[in-house]
Design a protein around this motif. Structure first.
Motif, mmCIF file in Angstrom:
data_model
loop_
_atom_site.group_PDB
_atom_site.id
_atom_site.type_symbol
_atom_site.label_atom_id
_atom_site.label_comp_id
_atom_site.label_asym_id
_atom_site.label_seq_id
_atom_site.Cartn_x
_atom_site.Cartn_y
_atom_site.Cartn_z
ATOM 1 N N CYS A 1 0.863 -1.188 0.000
ATOM 2 C CA CYS A 1 0.000 0.000 0.000
ATOM 3 C C CYS A 1 0.899 1.237 0.000
ATOM 4 C CB CYS A 1 -0.944 -0.009 1.206
ATOM 5 S SG CYS A 1 -2.450 0.961 0.917
ATOM 6 N N HIS B 1 3.019 2.357 2.198
ATOM 7 C CA HIS B 1 3.120 3.148 3.438
ATOM 8 C C HIS B 1 4.567 3.490 3.798
ATOM 9 C CE1 HIS B 1 -1.183 2.058 5.023
ATOM 10 N NE2 HIS B 1 -1.176 2.536 3.795
ATOM 11 N N GLU C 1 -2.789 1.034 10.342
ATOM 12 C CA GLU C 1 -3.938 1.608 9.632
ATOM 13 C C GLU C 1 -4.714 0.497 8.949
ATOM 14 O OE1 GLU C 1 -6.526 2.879 6.643
ATOM 15 O OE2 GLU C 1 -4.672 1.896 6.072
ATOM 16 N N GLU C 2 -3.969 -0.429 8.343
ATOM 17 C CA GLU C 2 -4.581 -1.452 7.488
ATOM 18 C C GLU C 2 -5.564 -2.326 8.244
ATOM 19 O OE1 GLU C 2 -4.433 -1.661 4.403
ATOM 20 O OE2 GLU C 2 -2.634 -0.586 3.776
ATOM 21 N N HIS D 1 -1.428 9.919 0.279
ATOM 22 C CA HIS D 1 -1.294 8.487 0.044
ATOM 23 C C HIS D 1 -0.708 8.277 -1.344
ATOM 24 C CE1 HIS D 1 -1.985 4.237 0.001
ATOM 25 N NE2 HIS D 1 -2.398 4.296 1.256
HETATM 26 ZN ZN LIG Z 1 -2.828 2.549 2.473
#
Ligand SMILES: [Zn+2]
Length: 480
Positions: free
Chosen positions: A109, A111, A146-147, A171
């Motif tokens: 993702c 991050h 967060e995920e 993001h």
């Molecule tokens: Zn993310």
């Protein structure tokens, strides 16, 4: 280029090595939610060395921290995430699915970029405040997991965002844009059923099946779907089916539910109706049900006042500038997508830029311009992010910057691979500049902050999460 932009470009250049190395470090040490020990330690050491004050283990969470610099108002929140995804380990020197380590976590993702971009912003902003004697406080919010655990839900409920005047974040993605629409709120719960075991053939009348209860509950929820708002999404997964022997009445069964809708109030309402269904299933089967609420994540409220400042800042500062080598890398990843994914990327680019301009970008494999922002509430995105939670406590704006080939899905091996390329680094640099510019502009303009706050509080008032105080974050060492 105006003076402010050129000054920020200089400061970005000065801090580049630090945050780019951090992006590499995080990528090379992917850690899943609540276990981001190396990642959070590294970020804290960089910020502490730069003179930030570290508040460690915020909210009793090992890998949560706040890093502050400066004093007084305004207090600028910079939302920082650094968790990876399980099982998505991926090398970045190949155009095939190939893990660095089989079964390991990976930054699918991006991050590693999200976290280092926010750290870079904090460093640039600090340098600017020192040089120009700009008053205020930077508060970098190190928010883990967060995920999976939506840690911001717990921190927000426990008052940790109350002193913020506004917040910014970003993001990584395949487009340059403002997050102008909302997201789906999500209420997450596990329903644990308990029955009574028995020999399924010899003494079925003595058994009470927890598995039957879960199956009846799911049937009930399938009927419920007809009578909830069409935008809602209700999904489940079995956590426990009570064993694998048909000849034993299953004494336990557990099911994990996500209950999403465009507004947290609707998710809460659907959750209450599903509790009734679960109770009904327990009654029908003479079993017991226990409801374990895990999280209630609010929808994202894009603050239009602040998003406009962010949008103008990105236009002024400029989006990522890619070169021929980047176009080649991106085109190679684009070729690895299946037809559906490729077509979705093409359609989306055409939707916002028209056929001609889209064809130009698609030829390069990368988004090279900023997507127009209406300044109004835009289409809701069918995703959930715990930034939604933050946006209910303080005016929040979020941007996306292209760090990957057009159409790259989040949580894919292609996203993990590209989070460690020259494309990602260029997206990162442009992000740091745009976020720092936005923060400085807002800090210098109390009217904007006031307007942003009035906008938020006229819409939601003082936010009270539906998550009760007694619901605590899970323990990663014992819970799935
Ligand atoms: Zn993310």
């Amino acid at each position: 280029m105006n003076n402010l932009v050129s000054e920020i470009k200089k400061l970005v250049e000065l801090n580049k090595d630090k945050y780019e190395e951090l992006a590499d470090f995080l990528w090379n040490n992917p850690e899943i939610g609540l276990l981001e020990y190396k990642s959070s330690d590294k970020i804290k050491s960089i910020l502490s060395e730069a003179g930030f004050n570290i508040e460690d283990k915020v909210g009793g969470i090992d890998t949560a921290f706040f890093a502050s610099y400066g004093s007084g108002k305004p207090v600028v929140g910079l939302s920082c995430e650094y968790d990876a995804l399980p099982g998505l380990s991926q090398r970045s020197d190949t155009y095939e699915k190939c893990p660095v380590e089989e079964g390991a976590a990976g930054h699918a993702c991006g991050h590693n970029l999200l976290g280092s971009g926010v750290v870079g912003t904090a460093l640039v902003l600090k340098d600017y405040m020192d040089k120009y004697n700009l008053k205020g406080t930077i508060k970098l919010l190190g928010t883990p997991s967060e995920e999976r655990d939506a840690c911001k839900t717990f921190l927000g409920r426990d008052g940790y965002f109350d002193d913020l005047d506004f917040a910014l974040t970003w993001h990584p993605e395949s487009a340059n844009r403002i997050w102008g629409g909302g997201s789906l709120a999500n209420t997450i719960a596990v329903f644990n059923f308990k029955g009574k075991s028995s020999h399924a053939a010899a003494a079925p009348h003595l058994g009470r099946s927890a598995l039957d209860a879960v199956e009846l509950m799911n049937v009930g929820v399938n009927y419920l779907r007809e009578h909830i708002i069409p935008e809602a999404r209700v999904h489940y997964a079995y956590l426990d089916v009570g064993g694998n022997a048909p000849n034993v009445v299953q004494p336990t069964a557990s099911i994990y539910y996500f209950m999403r809708s465009p507004k947290i109030e609707d998710s809460t309402e659907i959750y209450k109706r599903i509790i009734d269904i679960a109770k009904g299933a327990a009654l029908m089967t003479q079993t017991q049900v226990e409801v374990d609420l895990k999280a209630a994540i609010a929808d994202y409220l894009p603050n239009r006042t602040l998003s406009k400042v962010l949008y103008e800042s990105i236009l002024e500062y400029g989006v990522a500038e890619f070169d021929e080598e980047d176009f080649e890398i991106a085109s190679n990843y684009f070729k690895t997508f299946d037809d559906e994914t490729r077509n979705a990327g093409i359609k989306n680019t055409e939707k916002f830029f028209g056929k001609e301009k889209a064809a130009e970008m698609l030829n390069k494999g990368l988004t090279t311009e900023m997507r127009p922002y209406s300044g109004e509430f835009e289409e809701i995105e069918v995703i959930t992010s715990d930034v939604g939670e933050l946006s209910h406590y303080t005016p929040t704006a979020q941007m996306f910057m292209a760090t990957s080939a057009i159409g790259t899905p989040l949580h894919s091996w292609q996203m993990a691979a590209q989070a460690n390329t020259s494309i990602a680094k260029k997206g990162l640099d442009a992000t740091v500049g745009a976020l720092a510019l936005t923060a400085i502009k807002a800090m210098q303009d109390p009217d904007t902050i006031k307007k942003a706050q009035e906008e938020l509080f006229s819409e939601v008032g003082k936010y009270k999460t539906p998550l009760p105080d007694e619901v605590k974050l899970r323990n990663p060492k014992v819970e799935p």
